[in-house]
Design a protein around this motif. Structure first.
Motif, PDB file in Angstrom:
ATOM      1  N   HIS A  30       0.510  -1.432   0.358  1.00 20.09           N
ATOM      2  CA  HIS A  30      -0.130  -0.016  -0.119  1.00 20.09           C
ATOM      3  C   HIS A  30       0.894   1.632  -0.336  1.00 20.09           C
ATOM      4  O   HIS A  30       0.257   2.349   0.718  1.00 20.09           O
ATOM      5  N   TRP A  34       2.181  -0.176  -4.674  1.00 18.82           N
ATOM      6  CA  TRP A  34       1.178   0.040  -5.376  1.00 18.82           C
ATOM      7  C   TRP A  34       0.226  -0.401  -6.577  1.00 18.82           C
ATOM      8  O   TRP A  34      -0.699  -0.297  -7.128  1.00 18.82           O
ATOM      9  N   ARG A  38      -2.490  -3.138  -6.858  1.00 22.32           N
ATOM     10  CA  ARG A  38      -3.720  -2.028  -7.317  1.00 22.32           C
ATOM     11  C   ARG A  38      -4.646  -3.486  -7.899  1.00 22.32           C
ATOM     12  O   ARG A  38      -6.530  -3.207  -7.563  1.00 22.32           O
ATOM     13  N   HIS A  40      -4.483  -6.685  -6.718  1.00 17.20           N
ATOM     14  CA  HIS A  40      -5.764  -7.026  -5.887  1.00 17.20           C
ATOM     15  C   HIS A  40      -7.212  -6.368  -5.655  1.00 17.20           C
ATOM     16  O   HIS A  40      -8.069  -6.826  -4.563  1.00 17.20           O
ATOM     17  N   HIS A  41      -7.024  -4.949  -5.765  1.00 17.42           N
ATOM     18  CA  HIS A  41      -8.028  -4.386  -5.209  1.00 17.42           C
ATOM     19  C   HIS A  41      -9.121  -4.076  -5.792  1.00 17.42           C
ATOM     20  O   HIS A  41     -10.272  -3.073  -5.330  1.00 17.42           O
ATOM     21  N   HIS A 123     -10.848  -4.671   3.910  1.00 12.49           N
ATOM     22  CA  HIS A 123      -9.907  -4.786   3.391  1.00 12.49           C
ATOM     23  C   HIS A 123     -10.033  -4.078   3.141  1.00 12.49           C
ATOM     24  O   HIS A 123      -9.759  -2.999   1.823  1.00 12.49           O
ATOM     25  N   HIS A 124     -11.424  -4.466   1.406  1.00 13.50           N
ATOM     26  CA  HIS A 124     -11.602  -4.647   0.251  1.00 13.50           C
ATOM     27  C   HIS A 124     -12.341  -3.645   0.013  1.00 13.50           C
ATOM     28  O   HIS A 124     -12.935  -3.250  -0.759  1.00 13.50           O
ATOM     29  N   THR A 126     -12.466  -0.621   0.690  1.00  7.89           N
ATOM     30  CA  THR A 126     -11.252   0.715   0.411  1.00  7.89           C
ATOM     31  C   THR A 126     -10.321  -0.217  -1.020  1.00  7.89           C
ATOM     32  O   THR A 126      -9.867  -0.601  -1.153  1.00  7.89           O
ATOM     33  N   THR A 127     -10.848   0.866  -2.407  1.00 10.74           N
ATOM     34  CA  THR A 127     -10.270   0.214  -3.564  1.00 10.74           C
ATOM     35  C   THR A 127      -8.830   0.912  -3.765  1.00 10.74           C
ATOM     36  O   THR A 127      -8.368   0.685  -4.575  1.00 10.74           O
ATOM     37  N   SER A 132      -7.038   1.963   3.649  1.00 16.18           N
ATOM     38  CA  SER A 132      -7.289   0.441   4.619  1.00 16.18           C
ATOM     39  C   SER A 132      -6.751  -0.208   5.994  1.00 16.18           C
ATOM     40  O   SER A 132      -6.801   1.088   6.167  1.00 16.18           O
TER      41      SER A 132
END
Length: 166
Positions: A30, A34, A38, A40-41, A123-124, A126-127, A132
């Motif tokens: 993060h 990132w 990223r 993954h989000h 956790h996810h 927030t994109t 997070s």
């Protein structure tokens, strides 16, 4: 190295990997990496994501430790085993159970696994890179245990087969 020492090194490495994973996820993935994490989000139609490259780093580290420690089964070997064990558990819990990347383990009635799933979903939420929470894999905040205990576990219902429908 004695059996007890080997087990202790492997176990300490396994549990130490939770801290390493949390730290790397929070401050590196993060942070400066990132651009890889990223993927993954955000939702995407691809089977793989850039974030999947991180397993190569830990897999290579584990493999090197096992290879260079295998002649004498010294501490390097058992550290590699600890990292490999953590990585295997990470794959099954994170990729299979939580994200459903393989469809053989969809839901769990286990309170701990449900709490873990809830924390990861938070956790996810927030994109973006910032905002997070819950960066670890195995350690779960107590509030998610309370939520998992309050919410009923999913029921298992069998869908009727093609012949039962007639």
């Amino acid at each position: 190295m004695t059996t007890l020492a080997a087990v202790a090194v492997a176990a300490a490495t396994f549990f130490g990997m939770e801290f390493v994973a949390w730290f790397m996820h929070r401050f590196v993935l993060h942070g400066p990496l990132w651009f890889l994490h990223r993927s993954h989000h955000v939702r995407h139609p691809h089977r793989f994501e850039r974030n999947d490259f991180f397993f190569l780093f830990y897999g290579a580290l584990s493999m090197l430790l096992i290879v260079y420690g295998s002649a004498t089964h010294d501490f390097r070997f058992w550290m590699g085993v600890g990292i490999a064990t953590y990585g295997t558990l990470y794959f099954f819990v994170h990729d299979v159970l939580i994200h459903g990347r393989l469809r053989f383990w969809r839901k769990s009635r286990n309170t701990y696994l449900r709490a873990l799933n809830m924390a990861h979903k938070m956790h996810h939420k927030t994109t973006g890179r910032d905002g997070s929470e819950e960066f670890g894999l195995l350690w779960v905040s107590p509030r998610y245990f309370l939520l998992a205990l309050r919410r009923p576990a999913p029921t298992r219902t069998l869908r009727p087969g093609p012949k039962a429908a007639s």
